[in-house]
Design a protein around this motif. Structure first.
Motif, PDB file in Angstrom:
ATOM      1  N   LEU A  45      -8.655  10.144  -2.156  1.00  0.00           N
ATOM      2  CA  LEU A  45      -9.511  10.093  -0.958  1.00  0.00           C
ATOM      3  C   LEU A  45      -9.222   8.826  -0.156  1.00  0.00           C
ATOM      4  CD1 LEU A  45     -12.850  11.457  -2.474  1.00  0.00           C
ATOM      5  CD2 LEU A  45     -11.323  12.626  -0.858  1.00  0.00           C
ATOM      6  N   MET A  46      -9.027   7.708  -0.862  1.00  0.00           N
ATOM      7  CA  MET A  46      -8.700   6.451  -0.166  1.00  0.00           C
ATOM      8  C   MET A  46      -7.352   6.569   0.543  1.00  0.00           C
ATOM      9  SD  MET A  46      -9.349   3.479   0.795  1.00  0.00           S
ATOM     10  CE  MET A  46     -10.649   2.590  -0.052  1.00  0.00           C
ATOM     11  N   ASN A  47      -6.361   7.113  -0.167  1.00  0.00           N
ATOM     12  CA  ASN A  47      -5.037   7.247   0.457  1.00  0.00           C
ATOM     13  C   ASN A  47      -5.085   8.172   1.668  1.00  0.00           C
ATOM     14  OD1 ASN A  47      -3.456   5.475  -1.055  1.00  0.00           O
ATOM     15  ND2 ASN A  47      -3.237   6.955  -2.722  1.00  0.00           N
ATOM     16  N   ARG A  48      -5.919   9.212   1.593  1.00  0.00           N
ATOM     17  CA  ARG A  48      -6.011  10.124   2.742  1.00  0.00           C
ATOM     18  C   ARG A  48      -6.705   9.432   3.918  1.00  0.00           C
ATOM     19  NH1 ARG A  48      -8.514  15.852   1.727  1.00  0.00           N
ATOM     20  NH2 ARG A  48     -10.458  14.698   1.879  1.00  0.00           N
ATOM     21  N   SER A  49      -7.733   8.634   3.599  1.00  0.00           N
ATOM     22  CA  SER A  49      -8.415   7.984   4.725  1.00  0.00           C
ATOM     23  C   SER A  49      -7.512   6.931   5.366  1.00  0.00           C
ATOM     24  CB  SER A  49      -9.768   7.415   4.300  1.00  0.00           C
ATOM     25  OG  SER A  49      -9.585   6.208   3.634  1.00  0.00           O
ATOM     26  N   LEU A  50      -6.604   6.349   4.587  1.00  0.00           N
ATOM     27  CA  LEU A  50      -5.711   5.322   5.143  1.00  0.00           C
ATOM     28  C   LEU A  50      -4.487   5.919   5.845  1.00  0.00           C
ATOM     29  CD1 LEU A  50      -5.643   2.806   2.126  1.00  0.00           C
ATOM     30  CD2 LEU A  50      -6.720   2.418   4.351  1.00  0.00           C
ATOM     31  N   SER A  51      -4.046   7.100   5.375  1.00  0.00           N
ATOM     32  CA  SER A  51      -2.748   7.600   5.865  1.00  0.00           C
ATOM     33  C   SER A  51      -2.803   9.015   6.426  1.00  0.00           C
ATOM     34  CB  SER A  51      -1.744   7.624   4.707  1.00  0.00           C
ATOM     35  OG  SER A  51      -2.111   8.637   3.775  1.00  0.00           O
ATOM     36  N   LEU A  61       0.815  -1.221   0.000  1.00  0.00           N
ATOM     37  CA  LEU A  61       0.000   0.000   0.000  1.00  0.00           C
ATOM     38  C   LEU A  61       0.848   1.270   0.000  1.00  0.00           C
ATOM     39  CD1 LEU A  61      -2.894  -0.619   2.562  1.00  0.00           C
ATOM     40  CD2 LEU A  61      -3.107  -0.279   0.087  1.00  0.00           C
ATOM     41  N   ALA A 108      -0.250   4.083   0.988  1.00  0.00           N
ATOM     42  CA  ALA A 108      -0.560   4.782   2.242  1.00  0.00           C
ATOM     43  C   ALA A 108       0.395   4.344   3.355  1.00  0.00           C
ATOM     44  CB  ALA A 108      -2.014   4.511   2.635  1.00  0.00           C
ATOM     45  N   ASN A 143     -10.238   8.975 -11.796  1.00  0.00           N
ATOM     46  CA  ASN A 143      -9.655   7.860 -11.053  1.00  0.00           C
ATOM     47  C   ASN A 143      -8.795   8.377  -9.896  1.00  0.00           C
ATOM     48  OD1 ASN A 143      -8.981   5.200 -10.535  1.00  0.00           O
ATOM     49  ND2 ASN A 143      -7.122   5.363 -11.781  1.00  0.00           N
ATOM     50  N   SER A 154     -10.698   9.367  -6.465  1.00  0.00           N
ATOM     51  CA  SER A 154     -11.051   8.316  -5.502  1.00  0.00           C
ATOM     52  C   SER A 154      -9.794   7.734  -4.853  1.00  0.00           C
ATOM     53  CB  SER A 154     -11.894   7.228  -6.163  1.00  0.00           C
ATOM     54  OG  SER A 154     -11.279   6.803  -7.338  1.00  0.00           O
ATOM     55  N   THR A 155      -8.722   7.626  -5.644  1.00  0.00           N
ATOM     56  CA  THR A 155      -7.468   7.114  -5.083  1.00  0.00           C
ATOM     57  C   THR A 155      -6.941   8.055  -3.998  1.00  0.00           C
ATOM     58  OG1 THR A 155      -6.962   6.133  -7.220  1.00  0.00           O
ATOM     59  CG2 THR A 155      -5.125   6.403  -5.724  1.00  0.00           C
TER      60      THR A 155
END
Ligand code: PNS
Length: 175
Positions: free
Chosen positions: A114-120, A83, A85, A108, A111-112
């Motif tokens: 936003l996902m990376n921010r929510s994970l890291s 990952l 993140a 694309n 969404s990537t």
């Protein structure tokens, strides 16, 4: 970081991830822009891109990037597995940087990011490559080159050299 008046100053650490299979002039343009905006830029080569088996080995992709960025003193080239993140947390990056060529890339990337921010909790910032590279992608460069087309204006010289050697090796192994 070099400011607009040419003075050196410390600044945020940016991670610029990608497959770089191979690096193109568009990638290099974004790396150069990032090196002017951030104190330190780590170009992070993903070990196994999800899209497809890479044509160039990790060692080749890292070597091409190192040669192309040697003049950029605040840029280093590393690689990561798994990952993004987790990697940005591990290297304590302040920001992820991605290049955008067109609005279509953004769908694309949003969404990537936003996902990376929510994970890291690390934000992604986007830099526009020069418009002359808007049609340049690693996939299109590979396809044209291995079908015999001229890509000299689309990739840095060290990349063209390594691509030419790879094509010659492939042609020899086919004989
Ligand atoms: O150059 P590319 O192929 O567009 O780069 C894509 C890359 C390497 C940035 C992306 O595939 C990535 O971050 N891979 C690591 C795996 C990961 O974190 N996936 C979840 C993303 S939300």
């Amino acid at each position: 970081m070099t400011t607009r008046n040419g003075r050196a100053s410390a600044g945020p650490h940016a991670v610029l991830p990608g497959s770089f299979d191979p690096p193109t002039n568009g990638h290099l343009d974004v790396i150069e822009r990032a090196s002017r905006c951030f104190g330190r830029v780590t170009v992070a080569v993903v070990v196994n891109p999800q899209k497809q088996r890479p044509m160039f080995s990790l060692e080749e992709r890292e070597a091409m990037l190192k040669e192309c960025t040697a003049q950029l003193k605040n840029v280093s080239v590393e690689h990561f597995r798994g990952l993004l993140a987790e990697y940005v947390n591990q290297v304590e990056a302040d920001v992820i940087v991605k290049g955008l060529r067109a609005v279509s890339d953004f769908e694309n990337e949003m969404s990537t990011a936003l996902m990376n921010r929510s994970l890291s909790h690390v934000d992604t910032m986007f830099l526009m490559a020069d418009q002359k590279y808007s049609f340049v992608s690693s996939s299109i460069v590979k396809e044209v080159f291995f079908l015999g087309g001229d890509v000299a204006a689309l990739v840095p010289k060290p990349v063209l050299r390594i691509m030419t050697a790879k094509r010659a090796g492939l042609q020899r192994s086919k004989k």
